[in-house]
Motif scaffolding. Sequence first.
Motif, PDB file in Angstrom:
ATOM      1  N   TRP A  62      81.103  82.296  33.352  1.00 33.25           N
ATOM      2  CA  TRP A  62      81.117  83.614  32.741  1.00 33.25           C
ATOM      3  C   TRP A  62      80.069  83.691  31.667  1.00 33.25           C
ATOM      4  O   TRP A  62      79.590  82.706  31.164  1.00 33.25           O
ATOM      5  N   TYR A 120      88.707  87.780  34.326  1.00 33.83           N
ATOM      6  CA  TYR A 120      87.715  88.439  33.481  1.00 33.83           C
ATOM      7  C   TYR A 120      87.243  89.706  34.182  1.00 33.83           C
ATOM      8  O   TYR A 120      87.444  89.894  35.384  1.00 33.83           O
ATOM      9  N   ARG A 121      86.553  90.537  33.427  1.00 29.90           N
ATOM     10  CA  ARG A 121      85.860  91.673  34.032  1.00 29.90           C
ATOM     11  C   ARG A 121      84.741  91.125  34.900  1.00 29.90           C
ATOM     12  O   ARG A 121      84.320  89.985  34.743  1.00 29.90           O
ATOM     13  N   TYR A 122      84.236  91.957  35.783  1.00 32.35           N
ATOM     14  CA  TYR A 122      83.150  91.524  36.656  1.00 32.35           C
ATOM     15  C   TYR A 122      82.288  92.712  37.031  1.00 32.35           C
ATOM     16  O   TYR A 122      82.689  93.861  36.889  1.00 32.35           O
ATOM     17  N   CYS A 178      79.524  93.982  40.174  1.00 33.96           N
ATOM     18  CA  CYS A 178      78.943  93.757  41.494  1.00 33.96           C
ATOM     19  C   CYS A 178      77.503  94.250  41.485  1.00 33.96           C
ATOM     20  O   CYS A 178      77.166  95.206  40.786  1.00 33.96           O
ATOM     21  N   TYR A 195      87.919  84.903  39.857  1.00 32.88           N
ATOM     22  CA  TYR A 195      86.591  84.808  40.464  1.00 32.88           C
ATOM     23  C   TYR A 195      86.655  85.117  41.959  1.00 32.88           C
ATOM     24  O   TYR A 195      85.848  85.891  42.472  1.00 32.88           O
ATOM     25  N   ALA A 204      87.284  88.840  42.537  1.00 34.42           N
ATOM     26  CA  ALA A 204      86.092  89.604  42.149  1.00 34.42           C
ATOM     27  C   ALA A 204      84.993  89.447  43.198  1.00 34.42           C
ATOM     28  O   ALA A 204      84.373  90.430  43.614  1.00 34.42           O
ATOM     29  N   LYS A 205      84.776  88.232  43.643  1.00 37.11           N
ATOM     30  CA  LYS A 205      83.755  87.967  44.669  1.00 37.11           C
ATOM     31  C   LYS A 205      84.088  88.724  45.956  1.00 37.11           C
ATOM     32  O   LYS A 205      83.213  89.357  46.556  1.00 37.11           O
ATOM     33  N   CYS A 236      83.377  92.526  45.606  1.00 37.29           N
ATOM     34  CA  CYS A 236      81.935  92.807  45.693  1.00 37.29           C
ATOM     35  C   CYS A 236      81.449  92.696  47.136  1.00 37.29           C
ATOM     36  O   CYS A 236      80.707  93.561  47.620  1.00 37.29           O
ATOM     37  N   LEU A 276      78.740  89.183  43.327  1.00 38.69           N
ATOM     38  CA  LEU A 276      78.917  89.142  41.887  1.00 38.69           C
ATOM     39  C   LEU A 276      77.559  89.130  41.197  1.00 38.69           C
ATOM     40  O   LEU A 276      76.600  88.532  41.684  1.00 38.69           O
ATOM     41  N   ILE A 302      82.153  88.330  31.076  1.00 35.29           N
ATOM     42  CA  ILE A 302      82.083  88.830  32.437  1.00 35.29           C
ATOM     43  C   ILE A 302      81.752  87.673  33.375  1.00 35.29           C
ATOM     44  O   ILE A 302      80.962  86.792  33.035  1.00 35.29           O
ATOM     45  N   PHE A 303      82.433  87.644  34.531  1.00 38.41           N
ATOM     46  CA  PHE A 303      82.122  86.626  35.527  1.00 38.41           C
ATOM     47  C   PHE A 303      80.713  86.826  36.062  1.00 38.41           C
ATOM     48  O   PHE A 303      80.259  87.954  36.258  1.00 38.41           O
TER      49      PHE A 303
END
Length: 134
Positions: free
Chosen positions: A11, A28-30, A32, A57, A60-61, A64, A71, A95-96
């Motif tokens: 991050w 965490y927030r992320y 794309c 993670y 989030a990945k 995206c 990410l 952020i990631f």
Amino acid sequence: NNDEGIEDCVWWELPNNAWNDVPCDFEYRYMCKYKSQPTINTLGEYTYFLSGKIATYTIAKSVCQSYGGHLMWGSTREEFSQLRSLFNLSGINQIFLGCNDIAKEGTFVLDYDGASCGRNSFNMFRSGEPNDHE
């Protein structure tokens, strides 16, 4: 020290403008990153989408990828600087990033193409990082 081998994701700590390795199951927030389509969030050839939610993670990945992106990762210090300006306006602190050493401990690669994103590329890791510890 490897904190039991769980700090495999990266991050970006925005107030200090530095990266850190963290457990992938933290939330965490992320953001794309996509090939550009004309929008107000376009920087150069890419479009960015900042999630309003936190996620691990892996989630989030997946989000995206489900929209045809990956990410966020900046290709240059200048791109990171432009993005940091956007984050400063939003009040986000961490952020990631699309960088991890999941496949091989100590070898940080981009999640979307396997290119180096660790110490062999330009480096914004905090002093003493990545350390798999804190």
